[in-house]
Design a protein around this motif. Structure first.
Motif: not given
Length: 257
Positions: A106-111, A113-116, A184-189, A207-219
């Motif tokens: 859902a976070a990869a395909e919809h706008p 803003e944050k995902v837990a 594809k996720i860009t939202a803070p996680t 694994y998830i942390y390392e592969n959220l490649s489009n989410v900045p480290k601080q997010q």
């Protein structure tokens, strides 16, 4: 034949008093009941509108679940995000276990803003998993029992058996998350993982942390729970989970409003 859905195991909606909505997604063989305490907390403490969806085949019978695949489960999530968008300006998603995989999509395909992501099964501990495509023809169901947590029975409405027929589809969803959706996720996680989880290998969180490649480290952040088993929304450290989700979502609301 479909049976009636117990009220506790059905979808739920809580109207909030701000412009943000949170979609809550339960796990495989679970029900919206396991997300209800988190939903109540976010609604009462944060003023969020909360929608807890019921995935296809859940909250009814194991026989119905046997006839479903991940695309069926995702339909409720996809529709839930769209419904919240009609009444809320900001949309957040939180998933437990398999519900986290659907939240990733859902976070990869919809706008969103944050995902837990709570107890996300990127790596499973059961050594039978690699052989499930064959085993499912010999073992129709695995008796799991209903894991007990120190909460009222109404919040534990999952199945005591796990059908093996849909598991190859679940594994396909894991593969898609690993190979495509996470990137594809860009939202803070926020990633939450219990260290006493007997279902998910805790290395899934890393694994998830390392592969959220489009989410900045601080997010992006991992919250480790030393005592928690698999269903972190019901476990003994659930208040930590609730507080972390509330802080995570509220901070975002303040920054984006």
């Amino acid at each position: 034949m479909s049976q009636s859905i117990p009220k506790e195991a059905d979808a739920f909606f809580l109207q909030g008093n701000n412009d943000a909505g949170v979609l809550l997604v339960h796990g495989y063989t679970g029900s919206p009941a396991e997300m209800r305490l988190l939903g109540n907390y976010l609604n009462e403490k944060g003023g969020y509108t909360v929608l807890g969806v019921r995935l296809a085949g859940h909250g009814t019978t194991v026989e119905e679940l046997e006839q479903t695949v991940w695309q069926d489960w995702y339909k409720a999530v996809d529709e839930g995000v769209k419904e919240l968008h009609k009444i809320c300006d900001h949309i957040y998603v939180a998933g437990q276990s398999m519900g986290s995989l659907l939240a990733i999509k859902a976070a990869a395909e919809h706008p969103v803003e944050k995902v837990a992501l709570l107890a996300t099964p990127i790596y499973l501990k059961d050594k039978r998993v690699p052989f499930v495509k064959i085993l499912r023809f010999f073992i129709r169901r695995i008796h799991t029992g209903q894991q007990t947590y120190d909460v009222p029975r109404e919040y534990m409405q999952g199945y005591p058996e796990m059908p093996t027929k849909p598991i190859p589809s679940l594994l396909e969803l894991i593969k898609l998350c690993k190979e495509d959706y996470l990137k594809k996720i860009t939202a803070p996680t926020l990633i939450v993982q219990g260290e006493a989880d007997h279902t998910v290998n805790p290395k899934s969180a890393n694994y998830i942390y390392e592969n959220l490649s489009n989410v900045p480290k601080q997010q992006k952040k991992i919250l480790w729970l030393p005592k928690s088993r698999h269903v972190v929304t019901l476990g003994e450290e659930r208040e930590k989970v609730f507080d972390a989700c509330l802080e995570f979502f509220t901070k975002d609301l303040e920054e984006t409003s």
